[in-house]
Design an enzyme around this catalytic site. Sequence first.
Site, PDB file in Angstrom:
ATOM      1  N   SER A 100      50.125   2.578 -46.093  1.00  0.00           N
ATOM      2  CA  SER A 100      48.953   2.694 -45.215  1.00  0.00           C
ATOM      3  C   SER A 100      49.412   2.993 -43.801  1.00  0.00           C
ATOM      4  O   SER A 100      50.495   2.562 -43.379  1.00  0.00           O
ATOM      5  CB  SER A 100      48.146   1.392 -45.225  1.00  0.00           C
ATOM      6  OG  SER A 100      47.156   1.417 -44.215  1.00  0.00           O
ATOM      7  N   TYR A 146      47.403  -7.711 -42.983  1.00  0.00           N
ATOM      8  CA  TYR A 146      47.457  -6.600 -43.949  1.00  0.00           C
ATOM      9  C   TYR A 146      48.496  -5.562 -43.507  1.00  0.00           C
ATOM     10  O   TYR A 146      49.308  -5.092 -44.314  1.00  0.00           O
ATOM     11  CB  TYR A 146      46.076  -5.960 -44.042  1.00  0.00           C
ATOM     12  CG  TYR A 146      46.034  -4.674 -44.806  1.00  0.00           C
ATOM     13  CD1 TYR A 146      46.070  -4.656 -46.193  1.00  0.00           C
ATOM     14  CD2 TYR A 146      45.951  -3.438 -44.143  1.00  0.00           C
ATOM     15  CE1 TYR A 146      46.018  -3.458 -46.906  1.00  0.00           C
ATOM     16  CE2 TYR A 146      45.900  -2.244 -44.838  1.00  0.00           C
ATOM     17  CZ  TYR A 146      45.940  -2.261 -46.217  1.00  0.00           C
ATOM     18  OH  TYR A 146      45.903  -1.080 -46.914  1.00  0.00           O
TER      19      TYR A 146
END
Length: 251
Positions: free
Chosen positions: A144, A157
């Site tokens: 990501s 995250y």
Amino acid sequence: MKDAFGAPQSLLVLGGTSEIALATARRLIALRTRRVWLAGRPSPALESAAAELRGRGADVRTVDFDALDSASHEVALGKVFAEGDIDVVLMAFGVLGDQARDEEEPMAAVRVAQTNYTGAVSAGLVCAGALQAQGHGSLVVLSSVAGERARRADFIYGSSKAGLDAFAQGLGDALQGTGVQVLVVRPGFVRTRHTAGRPEQPFATGPEEVAEAVVTGLRRRSETVWVPGSLRVVMAALRHVPRPLFRRLPV
């Protein structure tokens, strides 16, 4: 083995209900991939995904897989590779977590890290070893853009994805010359059921755009792809922004 046109014949998806993974599987099936394994925790959603892909002409099987149960990975994934060679492994499992809650509940934060990072390390090494034993194949890792630089809004995250990204890059270097490709995919904000209701971020995409980038990256044997591609330039600049200024940016 890939066919004469370089199209993969077999696919293993870790995270078998992922919308990005299923969009990728549909594209690969359209390119003549005929055998698909969907790995995930047993659920109606997993069976529904398998049925939908069977309807597209693929031989689809499911296998029990739990990212949090690292001790089981070698046996579970070993059964898949024992059934025949796998051309592409797509690691698509992960959780976003809830930043506010996870800061208040450290064990919830640990669950995010264990799912996104330690679970991926275990499964990734098992699959990499099997692909190396075959002497061919591709390991696609869904990272990501959040792992590129920590943000106040999602640093738990993001830190798990940063670890995963570094792991995948190093694994790719370790597998150089073995015939195994490691492709790191760095999407920005992706519109899925997991992000529904969250404020949309700049450069947002959907599962189909990510799937297209994965297929293109496989064909080109790329090491890294960004989705959208313009994020590569954006993050190259943001990486060097001083922290006091970075905190004030709407990113």
